[in-house]
Design an enzyme around this catalytic site. Structure first.
Site, PDB file in Angstrom:
ATOM      1  CB  CYS A  43       0.429   1.661   4.098  1.00 20.19           C
ATOM      2  SG  CYS A  43      -1.311   1.196   3.971  1.00 20.19           S
ATOM      3  CB  CYS A  87      -0.903  -0.063   1.233  1.00 19.56           C
ATOM      4  SG  CYS A  87      -1.705   1.482   1.678  1.00 19.56           S
TER       5      CYS A  87
END
Length: 103
Positions: free
Chosen positions: A32, A29
């Site tokens: 993230c 991600c």
């Protein structure tokens, strides 16, 4: 305090006391990865906040329990109860403000 990496088995114990910022994330991600250094700074600066990261790919039971549909999802947990939620990348100042509402 060091950032804690929780699992389905340890998440409840890690978030049961005090003010916790729980980061639901995954290695693939992009946002993230962008928020990771922000969480490290908050962890260093806010001694009374525990930062717990949980990989949603490896710990789907906990992600499902909290209805995490998008990542990163950050839950603010106080004494085991979810008191706030933030979805997506947030700058450090915004996260610090969110956390300070619950201190």
């Amino acid at each position: 305090m060091a950032i804690v990496h929780a699992t389905d088995q340890s998440f409840t114990e890690e978030t049961s006391e005090g003010l916790v910022l729980a980061d639901f994330w995954a290695p693939w991600c992009g946002p993230c990865k962008m928020i990771a250094p922000v969480l490290e700074e908050l962890d260093a600066e806010m001694a009374d906040v525990k930062v717990v990261k949980i990989d949603v790919d490896e710990n789907q039971e906990t992600a499902s329990k909290f209805g995490v549909m998008s990542i990163p999802t950050l839950l603010v947990i106080k004494n085991g109860e979810v008191v706030d939620q933030v979805v997506g990348f947030q700058p450090k100042e915004a996260l610090a403000q969110t956390l300070s509402k619950h201190q």
